[in-house]
Motif scaffolding. Structure first.
Motif, PDB file in Angstrom:
ATOM      1  N   LEU A 176       0.818  -1.204   0.000  1.00  0.00           N
ATOM      2  CA  LEU A 176       0.000   0.000   0.000  1.00  0.00           C
ATOM      3  C   LEU A 176       0.856   1.260   0.000  1.00  0.00           C
ATOM      4  N   SER A 177       2.031   1.169   0.599  1.00  0.00           N
ATOM      5  CA  SER A 177       2.919   2.341   0.705  1.00  0.00           C
ATOM      6  C   SER A 177       3.360   2.860  -0.654  1.00  0.00           C
ATOM      7  N   LEU A 178       3.260   2.019  -1.700  1.00  0.00           N
ATOM      8  CA  LEU A 178       3.674   2.452  -3.034  1.00  0.00           C
ATOM      9  C   LEU A 178       2.814   3.620  -3.518  1.00  0.00           C
ATOM     10  N   ASN A 179       1.672   3.790  -2.896  1.00  0.00           N
ATOM     11  CA  ASN A 179       0.796   4.909  -3.233  1.00  0.00           C
ATOM     12  C   ASN A 179       1.445   6.247  -2.896  1.00  0.00           C
ATOM     13  N   ASN A 180       2.479   6.220  -2.058  1.00  0.00           N
ATOM     14  CA  ASN A 180       3.186   7.453  -1.699  1.00  0.00           C
ATOM     15  C   ASN A 180       4.093   7.952  -2.826  1.00  0.00           C
ATOM     16  N   CYS A 181       4.387   7.103  -3.771  1.00  0.00           N
ATOM     17  CA  CYS A 181       5.278   7.465  -4.886  1.00  0.00           C
ATOM     18  C   CYS A 181       4.436   8.176  -5.954  1.00  0.00           C
ATOM     19  N   THR A 182       4.232   9.430  -5.749  1.00  0.00           N
ATOM     20  CA  THR A 182       3.238  10.182  -6.529  1.00  0.00           C
ATOM     21  C   THR A 182       3.645  10.468  -7.964  1.00  0.00           C
ATOM     22  N   VAL A 183       4.939  10.354  -8.290  1.00  0.00           N
ATOM     23  CA  VAL A 183       5.379  10.639  -9.665  1.00  0.00           C
ATOM     24  C   VAL A 183       5.748   9.362 -10.412  1.00  0.00           C
ATOM     25  N   LEU A 184       5.326   8.229  -9.888  1.00  0.00           N
ATOM     26  CA  LEU A 184       5.674   6.948 -10.499  1.00  0.00           C
ATOM     27  C   LEU A 184       5.058   6.840 -11.890  1.00  0.00           C
ATOM     28  N   GLY A 185       5.907   6.565 -12.881  1.00  0.00           N
ATOM     29  CA  GLY A 185       5.451   6.480 -14.263  1.00  0.00           C
ATOM     30  C   GLY A 185       5.521   5.082 -14.853  1.00  0.00           C
ATOM     31  N   LEU A 186       6.318   4.186 -14.238  1.00  0.00           N
ATOM     32  CA  LEU A 186       6.480   2.831 -14.765  1.00  0.00           C
ATOM     33  C   LEU A 186       6.551   1.848 -13.610  1.00  0.00           C
ATOM     34  N   THR A 187       5.720   0.801 -13.668  1.00  0.00           N
ATOM     35  CA  THR A 187       5.787  -0.299 -12.703  1.00  0.00           C
ATOM     36  C   THR A 187       5.866  -1.605 -13.465  1.00  0.00           C
TER      37      THR A 187
END
Length: 278
Positions: A56-67
């Motif tokens: 759930l913490s990945l939601n903190n990465c607000t500028v994430l463009g690629l997973t």
């Protein structure tokens, strides 16, 4: 090659923008500390043995463009909060053990270019709102998806690759699919699709293998022709009508030249009709 589990040391690199740990032998759960990488733009964890769910913490990465979590052992549902990652352009979750429905929130990702959810246990239907995204590649193959292909799929006007093969999709192929003028790869094989394949220069240029495994599907590029009168009963009715006309002409052929000419004309019409029946 790296092995073992990821520790919580990731929180020390909060300015990290790209993290590539793909194609290693890493295992265990993805640590919650990954959410402390506030500047992260690209995350590659593909081809490992990670288990558990997406933290759930990945939601903190607000500028994430690629997973890229492809080819792991991740489980659970695809999180609905993924629709809040408005910068996401690439989502690759293929070949994991996810299950459940495709979240409707994924339609909010207007910048999404690649969506790859192939090869696990997704169920339910394809969200009708997918035409809201500008994806160039959509792969939902080898799941347990049911229902129809969305009628408005032609609204994904930039789509170049579409793979919906090996599901349980039914109904006709939407006519709007002919609007996908950039489409260069298509695979709809092994579903329960039926009816006529929509006519367009582009669709008929694909291989018949891209449509096989749908017994009720017909039309080019498949060899199975579509007919108005399905089954032998329709064919037999046409033949009976021709026999009746010929019999009537035989009885009256000597009654005058006019009747003979009329009968000849009628016979030609019936023969033309008969030729349309395979």
């Amino acid at each position: 090659m790296l092995s073992g589990e990821l520790g919580h040391c990731l929180m020390r690199w909060q300015s990290l923008t790209h993290l590539n740990l793909g194609s290693n032998n890493l295992s265990g759960e993805i640590p919650e500390s990954i959410g402390s990488l506030f500047s992260l733009k690209a995350l590659h964890l593909h081809n490992n043995s990670f288990s558990g769910g997406i933290p759930l913490s990945l939601n903190n990465c607000t500028v994430l463009g690629l997973t890229d979590f492809a080819e792991n052992k991740l489980t659970g549902n695809i999180p609905s909060w993924i629709g809040e990652k408005t910068h996401l352009m690439v989502i690759r979750l293929r070949s994991n053990e996810f299950f459940g429905d495709i979240p409707q929130q994924i339609c909010r990702l207007s910048s999404l270019l690649i969506l790859d959810l192939a090869n696990y246990r997704l169920s339910g239907s394809i969200p009708r709102c997918l035409n809201n995204i500008s994806a160039m590649s959509l792969n939902l193959s080898r799941n347990h998806l049911m229902g129809r292909i969305p009628e408005n799929i032609g609204g994904m006007k930039y789509l170049e690759s579409l793979d919906l093969s090996h599901n349980h999709l039914s109904g006709e192929i939407p006519q709007s699919i002919t609007n996908l003028t950039f489409l260069s790869y298509l695979d709809l094989s092994y579903n329960n699709l039926s009816g006529r394949i929509p006519s367009s220069t582009q669709l008929q240029s694909f291989n018949a293998l891209d449509f096989i495994g749908n017994p009720e599907l017909c039309g080019a590029p498949l060899l199975k022709n579509c007919t108005e009168n399905e089954g032998p009963q329709g064919d037999e009715n046409v033949r009976l009508r021709k026999i009746m006309v010929l019999y009537w002409c035989g009885n009256w052929i000597h009654s005058g030249l006019l009747r003979s000419l009329w009968c000849a004309s009628m016979q030609e019409s019936m023969e033309a009709c008969l030729l349309q029946v395979p």
